[in-house]
Design a protein around this motif. Structure first.
Motif, short mmCIF file in Angstrom:
data_model
loop_
_atom_site.label_atom_id
_atom_site.label_comp_id
_atom_site.label_asym_id
_atom_site.label_seq_id
_atom_site.Cartn_x
_atom_site.Cartn_y
_atom_site.Cartn_z
N LYS A 52 40.68 37.81 27.54
CA LYS A 52 39.35 37.95 26.97
C LYS A 52 38.72 36.57 26.92
O LYS A 52 39.09 35.73 26.11
N SER A 53 37.78 36.30 27.79
CA SER A 53 37.18 34.96 27.85
C SER A 53 36.39 34.67 26.60
O SER A 53 35.68 35.52 26.08
N SER A 54 36.48 33.44 26.13
CA SER A 54 35.74 33.03 24.93
C SER A 54 34.67 32.01 25.25
O SER A 54 34.12 31.39 24.36
N ALA B 82 28.32 51.68 36.07
CA ALA B 82 29.33 51.56 37.12
C ALA B 82 29.65 52.92 37.74
O ALA B 82 29.83 53.91 37.04
N LYS B 83 29.73 52.93 39.05
CA LYS B 83 30.06 54.17 39.76
C LYS B 83 31.57 54.40 39.79
O LYS B 83 32.03 55.52 40.01
N GLU B 84 32.34 53.32 39.60
CA GLU B 84 33.79 53.39 39.64
C GLU B 84 34.36 52.23 38.83
O GLU B 84 33.62 51.33 38.42
N SER B 85 35.65 52.25 38.56
CA SER B 85 36.27 51.15 37.82
C SER B 85 36.10 49.86 38.62
O SER B 85 35.95 49.88 39.85
N PHE B 86 36.11 48.72 37.93
CA PHE B 86 35.84 47.46 38.61
C PHE B 86 36.70 46.34 38.06
O PHE B 86 37.17 46.39 36.93
N ILE B 87 36.93 45.35 38.89
CA ILE B 87 37.73 44.17 38.53
C ILE B 87 36.83 42.95 38.55
O ILE B 87 36.12 42.70 39.52
N GLN B 88 36.86 42.18 37.48
CA GLN B 88 36.09 40.94 37.44
C GLN B 88 36.56 40.13 36.23
O GLN B 88 36.58 40.68 35.12
N PRO B 89 36.96 38.90 36.39
CA PRO B 89 37.08 38.14 37.65
C PRO B 89 38.40 38.44 38.36
O PRO B 89 39.26 39.14 37.83
N VAL C 148 47.15 29.19 37.29
CA VAL C 148 46.32 30.33 37.66
C VAL C 148 46.74 31.56 36.88
O VAL C 148 47.94 31.83 36.73
N ILE C 149 45.77 32.31 36.38
CA ILE C 149 46.04 33.64 35.83
C ILE C 149 45.18 34.63 36.60
O ILE C 149 44.05 34.32 37.00
N TYR C 150 45.72 35.83 36.80
CA TYR C 150 45.03 36.83 37.62
C TYR C 150 44.52 37.96 36.73
O TYR C 150 45.01 38.19 35.63
N ALA C 151 43.52 38.66 37.25
CA ALA C 151 42.93 39.77 36.51
C ALA C 151 43.97 40.85 36.28
O ALA C 151 44.80 41.12 37.16
#
Length: 487
Positions: free
Chosen positions: A2-4, A307-314, A358-361
């Motif tokens: 959770k970005s702050s 949103a039309k579908e689930s999404f990943i960001q970042p 690095v951390i990934y979504a």
């Protein structure tokens, strides 16, 4: 995670004295070395657009040549902004040291169209839409070019730079040329008549009081008789707001910021989408043209409604240091965190690759799934040069899911931007402040053919014309409403 990170709306207008604080060569080099260390040891995207060899040349040139012409804090400020412009990071903001008083400044309110300067009001007897050919002998194109260094943007983007320069022209002109009592203006009217006129400088308060008169704020298009009230209730409104174009069965949702308290923002948004559903609006226009970013959570929550579908960001987030460089000159501005605790919580166990963590979504997160009662009508999204950071990422999510974008290129980067954990450094001798974020955010994109260094591009580019400016016409919104009308 959770970005702050917080996107601060910092007006580049500190208090300036006419007299400049003199600096010794030792003081200049001390401040410069601190800045260099902070950039090379902490900035996660320093070599994204400018190679290490290019940076080495820039540093050597500063140390051996540029520093010789620096005598006071304003000289140093100008040199630092020129140097940091090579980072090409819209979140890297250099602030002139605040001092005692504000000088009178260049008073015309301008708009940039096709790289040229045009009057945005009819003040001083100069008609709206007149091209500023030159100011004190410096032509308009050269002026725009010289002020670019004061307006940071992601990559090679120009739209964000233009929007900042036109908003802050008076103070940026002062940074570049100093205070003046009068200015010689050469301008060309729409009938191609070239006129030279002298105008006097004005106080900041006087200039600010005329901002609502700008034709580019579109009060004329919206048939508002009181320009001040119109601006207060539109551009000046931070919370989301909604209005309807009833004869077109269209709702227009304006999101000027994602930087509000998350609970209040999301509660307000829920109410607005209930109203859209209640009114059975067939078309939805989302206006992001003033949205300079804020909390990613607010942007994600908003996108879940369409949103039309689930999404990943970042896609991933990156840092290059486990400890804050030159902590003794830093000011923490994220509540409840030190950088060390931030790193330990989010990056300590991340993947270590060469000189970065690095951390990934996460593979699945509830906040990145569309709501069960999402809006299913037709959607268009308005974007522009001020659309930045989380605002630009929202636009990218729309692009990824085929939601139409109308307007001009966003100020925020397409593939990545620097955000997350902003720090303010104050250089000890000049008192110049630098706000720098320490996390590089790489974004999930579907189209990887877009040129590196651009913002999110509109599907249909609509730019303000000189005639639009003269008429006070919102040509971007007007385009969408005409398309709806034709359906």
């Amino acid at each position: 995670m959770k970005s702050s990170f917080i996107i601060l709306s910092i007006l580049l207008l500190p208090l300036i004295v006419f007299g400049q604080k003199e600096l010794t060569k030792e003081q200049i080099l001390e401040d410069y070395v601190i800045l260099k260390d902070v950039l090379t040891k902490g900035h996660p995207g320093l070599y994204e657009y400018t190679s290490k060899s290019e940076w080495d040349s820039l540093f050597v040139n500063f140390e051996k040549e540029k520093s010789k012409a620096i005598h006071n804090h304003n000289d140093l400020y100008k040199s630092i902004t020129e140097l940091t412009s090579h980072v090409r990071d819209g979140h890297l903001i250099v602030m002139h040291p605040p001092l005692e008083s504000i000088p009178k400044m260049f008073p015309l309110l301008l708009k940039i169209i096709n790289d040229k300067l045009y009057t945005d009001t009819d003040d001083f007897g100069i008609p709206i839409g007149s091209e500023i050919v030159s100011i004190d002998g410096v032509n308009g194109t050269e002026l725009r070019k010289r002020l670019m260094k004061y307006a940071p943007s992601d990559g090679f983007n120009m739209s964000k730079k233009d929007r900042q320069i036109e908003r802050e022209f008076g103070i940026l002109y002062f940074y570049e040329f100093g205070a003046k009592h009068t200015y010689q203006i050469k301008y060309k009217t729409t009938s191609n008549q070239v006129i030279t006129k002298n105008i006097e400088s004005q106080s900041f308060e006087s200039i600010g009081s005329r901002f609502t008169k700008r034709n580019s704020y579109f009060s004329i298009y919206h048939k508002s008789k009181n320009k001040s009230d119109f601006v207060k209730n539109t551009l000046g409104k931070k919370e989301p707001f909604l209005y309807f174009v009833d004869h077109l069965n269209t709702a227009v949702l304006t999101l000027n910021s994602f930087g509000l308290n998350q609970e209040k923002f999301q509660s307000r948004l829920k109410e607005l989408f209930k109203e859209i559903k209640k009114r059975k609006a067939q078309y939805l226009v989302i206006d992001l043209r003033q949205n300079e970013g804020g909390y990613p959570e607010n942007a994600i929550n908003t996108f879940s409604y369409i949103a039309k579908e689930s999404f990943i960001q970042p896609k991933s987030q990156h840092v290059i240091t486990s400890k804050l460089p030159h902590e003794e000159y830093s000011q923490e501005i994220v509540n409840g965190y030190t950088y060390e605790s931030f790193f330990e919580k989010h990056f300590q166990n991340g993947s270590k690759k060469e000189n970065e963590w690095v951390i990934y979504a996460p593979g699945n997160e509830a906040s990145m799934v569309s709501t069960k009662k999402r809006y299913k009508g037709q959607i268009c999204v308005l974007i522009g040069g001020k659309t930045f950071s989380a605002g630009s990422t929202f636009a990218l999510n729309c692009k990824n899911q085929g939601i139409s974008l109308i307007g001009e290129e966003t100020g925020g980067g397409y593939y990545s931007h620097i955000g997350g954990y902003p720090i303010i450094y104050e250089l000890p001798n000049s008192k110049i402040k630098i706000m720098m974020s320490l996390v590089k955010i790489k974004k999930y994109v579907k189209n990887e053919t877009v040129k590196k260094g651009t913002g999110v591009l509109p599907d249909i580019e609509i730019k303000l014309t000189i005639q639009d400016l003269i008429e006070g016409k919102d040509s971007q919104l007007d385009y969408i409403l005409k398309e709806i009308r034709n359906k």
